[in-house]
Design an enzyme around this catalytic site. Structure first.
Site, PDB file in Angstrom:
ATOM      1  N   PRO A  10     -53.882  28.413 -66.840  1.00  0.00           N
ATOM      2  CA  PRO A  10     -54.416  27.662 -66.130  1.00  0.00           C
ATOM      3  C   PRO A  10     -55.725  28.223 -65.676  1.00  0.00           C
ATOM      4  O   PRO A  10     -55.654  29.504 -64.986  1.00  0.00           O
ATOM      5  CB  PRO A  10     -53.790  26.757 -65.092  1.00  0.00           C
ATOM      6  CG  PRO A  10     -52.799  27.769 -64.881  1.00  0.00           C
ATOM      7  CD  PRO A  10     -52.343  28.387 -66.199  1.00  0.00           C
ATOM      8  N   ASN A  11     -56.887  27.696 -65.819  1.00  0.00           N
ATOM      9  CA  ASN A  11     -58.179  28.280 -65.193  1.00  0.00           C
ATOM     10  C   ASN A  11     -58.966  29.565 -65.887  1.00  0.00           C
ATOM     11  O   ASN A  11     -60.006  29.760 -65.585  1.00  0.00           O
ATOM     12  CB  ASN A  11     -58.190  28.568 -63.732  1.00  0.00           C
ATOM     13  CG  ASN A  11     -57.886  27.464 -62.974  1.00  0.00           C
ATOM     14  OD1 ASN A  11     -58.390  26.279 -63.198  1.00  0.00           O
ATOM     15  ND2 ASN A  11     -56.811  27.380 -62.217  1.00  0.00           N
ATOM     16  N   ARG A  18     -65.708  31.994 -63.042  1.00  0.00           N
ATOM     17  CA  ARG A  18     -64.856  31.892 -62.136  1.00  0.00           C
ATOM     18  C   ARG A  18     -64.691  32.901 -61.231  1.00  0.00           C
ATOM     19  O   ARG A  18     -64.371  34.005 -61.566  1.00  0.00           O
ATOM     20  CB  ARG A  18     -63.541  31.444 -62.645  1.00  0.00           C
ATOM     21  CG  ARG A  18     -62.312  31.183 -61.809  1.00  0.00           C
ATOM     22  CD  ARG A  18     -61.043  31.574 -62.582  1.00  0.00           C
ATOM     23  NE  ARG A  18     -59.848  31.220 -61.553  1.00  0.00           N
ATOM     24  CZ  ARG A  18     -58.625  31.687 -61.944  1.00  0.00           C
ATOM     25  NH1 ARG A  18     -58.254  32.374 -62.945  1.00  0.00           N
ATOM     26  NH2 ARG A  18     -57.864  31.541 -61.098  1.00  0.00           N
ATOM     27  N   TYR A  23     -62.693  38.192 -60.805  1.00  0.00           N
ATOM     28  CA  TYR A  23     -62.406  38.354 -62.227  1.00  0.00           C
ATOM     29  C   TYR A  23     -63.407  38.849 -63.182  1.00  0.00           C
ATOM     30  O   TYR A  23     -63.052  39.034 -64.376  1.00  0.00           O
ATOM     31  CB  TYR A  23     -61.869  36.897 -62.759  1.00  0.00           C
ATOM     32  CG  TYR A  23     -60.819  36.371 -62.008  1.00  0.00           C
ATOM     33  CD1 TYR A  23     -59.536  37.066 -62.073  1.00  0.00           C
ATOM     34  CD2 TYR A  23     -60.852  35.381 -60.949  1.00  0.00           C
ATOM     35  CE1 TYR A  23     -58.429  36.604 -61.094  1.00  0.00           C
ATOM     36  CE2 TYR A  23     -59.796  34.913 -60.425  1.00  0.00           C
ATOM     37  CZ  TYR A  23     -58.430  35.405 -60.345  1.00  0.00           C
ATOM     38  OH  TYR A  23     -57.502  34.863 -59.710  1.00  0.00           O
ATOM     39  N   ASN A  74     -51.018  35.994 -69.607  1.00  0.00           N
ATOM     40  CA  ASN A  74     -51.452  35.819 -68.398  1.00  0.00           C
ATOM     41  C   ASN A  74     -51.344  34.459 -67.875  1.00  0.00           C
ATOM     42  O   ASN A  74     -52.132  33.575 -68.508  1.00  0.00           O
ATOM     43  CB  ASN A  74     -53.174  36.222 -68.219  1.00  0.00           C
ATOM     44  CG  ASN A  74     -53.565  36.097 -66.791  1.00  0.00           C
ATOM     45  OD1 ASN A  74     -53.136  35.676 -65.934  1.00  0.00           O
ATOM     46  ND2 ASN A  74     -54.863  36.573 -66.506  1.00  0.00           N
ATOM     47  N   ALA A  77     -51.893  31.054 -62.093  1.00  0.00           N
ATOM     48  CA  ALA A  77     -51.051  30.665 -61.003  1.00  0.00           C
ATOM     49  C   ALA A  77     -49.630  30.158 -61.382  1.00  0.00           C
ATOM     50  O   ALA A  77     -48.879  30.272 -60.513  1.00  0.00           O
ATOM     51  CB  ALA A  77     -51.707  29.596 -60.306  1.00  0.00           C
ATOM     52  N   GLU A  98     -46.391  40.782 -68.879  1.00  0.00           N
ATOM     53  CA  GLU A  98     -47.336  39.928 -68.176  1.00  0.00           C
ATOM     54  C   GLU A  98     -48.494  40.808 -67.803  1.00  0.00           C
ATOM     55  O   GLU A  98     -48.461  41.989 -67.392  1.00  0.00           O
ATOM     56  CB  GLU A  98     -46.359  39.843 -66.952  1.00  0.00           C
ATOM     57  CG  GLU A  98     -47.081  39.016 -65.735  1.00  0.00           C
ATOM     58  CD  GLU A  98     -46.225  38.717 -64.519  1.00  0.00           C
ATOM     59  OE1 GLU A  98     -44.977  38.441 -64.590  1.00  0.00           O
ATOM     60  OE2 GLU A  98     -46.547  38.655 -63.415  1.00  0.00           O
ATOM     61  N   HIS A 100     -52.387  40.600 -65.674  1.00  0.00           N
ATOM     62  CA  HIS A 100     -53.276  39.828 -64.615  1.00  0.00           C
ATOM     63  C   HIS A 100     -54.582  40.798 -64.350  1.00  0.00           C
ATOM     64  O   HIS A 100     -54.490  41.908 -64.518  1.00  0.00           O
ATOM     65  CB  HIS A 100     -52.644  39.794 -62.932  1.00  0.00           C
ATOM     66  CG  HIS A 100     -51.546  38.996 -63.330  1.00  0.00           C
ATOM     67  ND1 HIS A 100     -51.224  37.698 -63.224  1.00  0.00           N
ATOM     68  CD2 HIS A 100     -50.036  39.515 -63.020  1.00  0.00           C
ATOM     69  CE1 HIS A 100     -50.020  37.388 -63.318  1.00  0.00           C
ATOM     70  NE2 HIS A 100     -49.218  38.255 -63.331  1.00  0.00           N
ATOM     71  N   ARG A 107     -53.875  41.061 -53.068  1.00  0.00           N
ATOM     72  CA  ARG A 107     -54.235  39.842 -52.643  1.00  0.00           C
ATOM     73  C   ARG A 107     -53.403  38.946 -51.683  1.00  0.00           C
ATOM     74  O   ARG A 107     -52.233  39.635 -51.060  1.00  0.00           O
ATOM     75  CB  ARG A 107     -54.410  39.041 -53.839  1.00  0.00           C
ATOM     76  CG  ARG A 107     -55.802  39.826 -54.902  1.00  0.00           C
ATOM     77  CD  ARG A 107     -55.909  38.898 -56.065  1.00  0.00           C
ATOM     78  NE  ARG A 107     -56.718  37.610 -55.747  1.00  0.00           N
ATOM     79  CZ  ARG A 107     -56.856  36.926 -56.503  1.00  0.00           C
ATOM     80  NH1 ARG A 107     -56.392  36.860 -57.912  1.00  0.00           N
ATOM     81  NH2 ARG A 107     -57.567  35.661 -56.197  1.00  0.00           N
TER      82      ARG A 107
HETATM   83  C1  DQA Z   1     -54.513  35.937 -62.476  1.00  0.00           C
HETATM   84  C2  DQA Z   1     -53.788  36.146 -60.899  1.00  0.00           C
HETATM   85  C3  DQA Z   1     -53.173  34.824 -60.375  1.00  0.00           C
HETATM   86  O1  DQA Z   1     -52.637  34.882 -59.167  1.00  0.00           O
HETATM   87  C4  DQA Z   1     -54.149  33.770 -60.481  1.00  0.00           C
HETATM   88  O2  DQA Z   1     -53.679  32.459 -60.313  1.00  0.00           O
HETATM   89  C5  DQA Z   1     -54.996  33.656 -61.588  1.00  0.00           C
HETATM   90  C6  DQA Z   1     -55.583  34.843 -62.580  1.00  0.00           C
HETATM   91  C7  DQA Z   1     -55.366  37.221 -62.718  1.00  0.00           C
HETATM   92  O3  DQA Z   1     -55.271  37.282 -63.877  1.00  0.00           O
HETATM   93  O4  DQA Z   1     -55.462  37.990 -61.907  1.00  0.00           O
HETATM   94  O5  DQA Z   1     -55.353  32.564 -62.124  1.00  0.00           O
HETATM   95  O6  DQA Z   1     -53.419  35.756 -63.434  1.00  0.00           O
END
Ligand code: DQA
Length: 152
Positions: A10-11, A18, A23, A74, A77, A98, A100, A107
């Site tokens: 998501p996102n 964003r 990011y 990735n 959340a 995994e 990020h 954070r």
């Molecule tokens: C993320 C880190 C997550 O905590 C966050 O919710 C994201 C992006 C990252 O790529 O740093 O959506 O996965």
């Protein structure tokens, strides 16, 4: 041929606009283009997907795992909330890394825990979009090694 599925949650479709301080400015299409070039050079079959839906991510993980492809995920959340994603990785026996973009450990505390990390080969975070490149470089030799092993 070794196959890798890069799955985005998501996102991440908003990458580039964003929260750029967190990011960066590279779009998800930019990440895909970089990885496609790396995959082509390495002779790896690459599938790149994004969804905002948890269940769809479950399906994507199952499809990759059952096809014997490696997974770079990735999960955004959902990393911090989803038992279903962990179960999909385990259930489909998907070799998974995994990733990020941000350093989640620097954070908010709620980002420090991952439900998926214990069933992943490893976790890469904090290197911006290069986290994906590092994961690709890490997973390909593992997949090649697994493919070279005679079936038990
Ligand atoms: C993320 C880190 C997550 O905590 C966050 O919710 C994201 C992006 C990252 O790529 O740093 O959506 O996965």
């Amino acid at each position: 041929m070794v196959a890798v599925h890069v799955l985005n949650g998501p996102n991440l479709n908003l990458l580039g606009t964003r929260e750029p301080a967190t990011y960066g400015a590279v779009t998800l299409a930019g990440v895909e283009a970089r990885l496609k070039a790396k995959a082509e050079a390495a002779g790896v079959e690459l599938t790149f997907r994004q969804t905002n839906y948890e269940g769809e991510l479950v399906t994507f993980i199952q499809q990759a795992g059952l096809a014997g492809a490696g997974v770079i995920i990735n999960a955004g959340a959902y990393t911090h909330t989803s038992v279903a994603l962990r179960d999909a990785i385990k259930g489909a026996d998907a070799m998974t890394i995994e990733v990020h973009i941000s350093n989640v450990h620097a954070r908010e505390e709620f980002r420090h825990h991952s439900y998926m990390a214990p069933v992943c080969v490893g976790v890469i975070c904090g290197f911006g979009v290069a986290s994906y490149d590092l994961a690709f470089d890490a997973i390909v030799p593992l997949l090649e090694k697994r493919a070279a092993k005679p079936a038990a």
